[in-house]
Design a protein around this motif. Structure first.
Motif, short mmCIF file in Angstrom:
data_model
loop_
_atom_site.label_atom_id
_atom_site.label_comp_id
_atom_site.label_asym_id
_atom_site.label_seq_id
_atom_site.Cartn_x
_atom_site.Cartn_y
_atom_site.Cartn_z
N LEU A 1 0.82 -1.21 0.00
CA LEU A 1 0.00 0.00 0.00
C LEU A 1 0.86 1.26 0.00
CD1 LEU A 1 -2.78 -0.96 2.59
CD2 LEU A 1 -2.97 -0.89 0.11
N SER A 2 2.14 1.09 0.30
CA SER A 2 2.97 2.29 0.48
C SER A 2 3.14 3.07 -0.82
CB SER A 2 4.34 1.90 1.04
OG SER A 2 5.00 1.07 0.11
N VAL A 3 2.98 2.37 -1.96
CA VAL A 3 3.14 3.07 -3.24
C VAL A 3 1.82 3.64 -3.76
CG1 VAL A 3 5.15 1.75 -3.96
CG2 VAL A 3 2.87 0.91 -4.53
N THR A 4 0.72 3.39 -3.04
CA THR A 4 -0.58 3.81 -3.57
C THR A 4 -0.94 5.22 -3.17
OG1 THR A 4 -1.72 2.91 -1.64
CG2 THR A 4 -1.50 1.45 -3.55
N GLY A 5 -0.21 5.81 -2.23
CA GLY A 5 -0.49 7.18 -1.82
C GLY A 5 -1.72 7.32 -0.93
N LEU A 6 -2.21 6.19 -0.39
CA LEU A 6 -3.34 6.26 0.54
C LEU A 6 -2.90 6.92 1.84
CD1 LEU A 6 -4.91 2.66 0.39
CD2 LEU A 6 -5.96 4.78 -0.42
N PRO A 7 -3.80 7.68 2.48
CA PRO A 7 -3.47 8.20 3.80
C PRO A 7 -3.19 7.05 4.77
CG PRO A 7 -5.59 9.06 3.03
CD PRO A 7 -5.14 8.05 2.03
N MET A 8 -2.26 7.25 5.70
CA MET A 8 -1.86 6.19 6.61
C MET A 8 -3.04 5.56 7.35
SD MET A 8 0.39 4.27 7.21
CE MET A 8 1.78 3.61 8.01
N SER A 9 -4.01 6.38 7.75
CA SER A 9 -5.14 5.83 8.51
C SER A 9 -5.96 4.87 7.64
CB SER A 9 -6.02 6.97 9.04
OG SER A 9 -6.44 7.76 7.96
#
Ligand code: ADP
Ligand code: ADP
Length: 225
Positions: free
Chosen positions: A104-112
């Protein structure tokens, strides 16, 4: 969903590990890839995942020709196909949940958002209690389930797993298989490489069988080719 047309695969001097493979898998199918060790099962899965290129022939996955993938399309394919290889590639320098967060780190989703997705993935494989554990402290079956959680956290349309029950006792193997059946039930196209004939018979379903220089599709009598 997946289409192979006259696909050949050689590795350098290792010629035609796969030779003239043609088959189709439609969305939502549950398919085993069977055959003895060395037959080319891992190779077939790696071709689908785009981890190895075909030497000849055409492969389509999720509506895209793999040999014609633009650089821009590649990350989308990566997310469409969840991969569980024999070596789970878990990282032992961080917690279970941090392993699941990696894709998920490359998807740019907010951490929460990422964290709640990772927790949902851990819950689906029954590892909620272990999110802070280091994977090295987990049993073989738990590590396998952690690898599944990491593979599904991006909600892939296709899930492929290479011998996910190898080296597990029968009961743990059943639990792993039921995790895959659950994903398949909600529509995820699932391919599992195995040489465990008893396991495959029990989950009686379509089987692509690779043996030395021979390929058979249990569905081909209905003229699927
Ligand atoms: P299986 O998963 O059915 O055991 P594999 O796809 O792992 O089969 O391997 C099929 C054959 O291809 C084996 O003979 C193996 O040694 C060979 N092979 C696999 N990967 C490579 C590689 N990267 N380079 C050269 N040969 C390989
Ligand atoms: P090789 O066939 O060269 O040994 P691997 O199959 O080990 O290559 O991995 C190929 C690439 O795919 C590597 O960059 C690896 O980090 C990545 N990878 C391996 N397993 C997974 C997985 N389960 N999910 C996402 N990426 C993976």
């Amino acid at each position: 969903m997946i289409e192979f047309l006259h696909v050949f695969k050689s590795y350098g001097q290792e010629k035609n590990i796969l030779a003239d493979i043609t088959f189709q898998v439609t969305a939502g199918e549950f398919v085993f890839v069977a055959g003895p060790s060395g037959a080319g099962k891992s190779t077939l899965l790696k071709l689908i995942a785009g981890l190895e290129p075909a030497s000849r022939g055409s492969i389509q996955v999720n509506g895209q020709r793999l040999d014609k993938l633009s650089a821009r399309a590649k990350p989308y394919l990566r997310r469409a196909v969840g991969v569980i290889l024999q070596d789970t590639h878990l990282l032992y320098d961080r917690s279970a949940i941090d392993n699941v967060l990696l894709p998920l780190s490359v998807t740019g989703l907010p951490m929460s958002t990422a964290k709640s997705r990772a927790r949902a993935a851990l819950e689906k494989v029954g590892l909620s209690q272990k999110e802070q554990a280091n994977p090295i402290t987990l049993s073989g079956g738990e590590q396998q389930r952690l690898a599944i959680a990491r593979a599904i956290v991006n909600r892939p349309a296709i899930l492929i797993a290479d011998e996910p029950t190898a080296n597990l006792d029968a009961e743990t193997a059943q639990r792993i298989m039921s995790v895959f059946r659950d994903f398949n039930r909600v529509g995820v196209t699932t391919l599992i490489a195995s040489h465990d004939e008893a396991l495959m018979a029990q989950h009686a379903t379509r089987c692509l069988r690779i043996t030395q220089r021979h390929f058979a599709d249990s569905a081909s009598s209905e003229n699927r080719q």
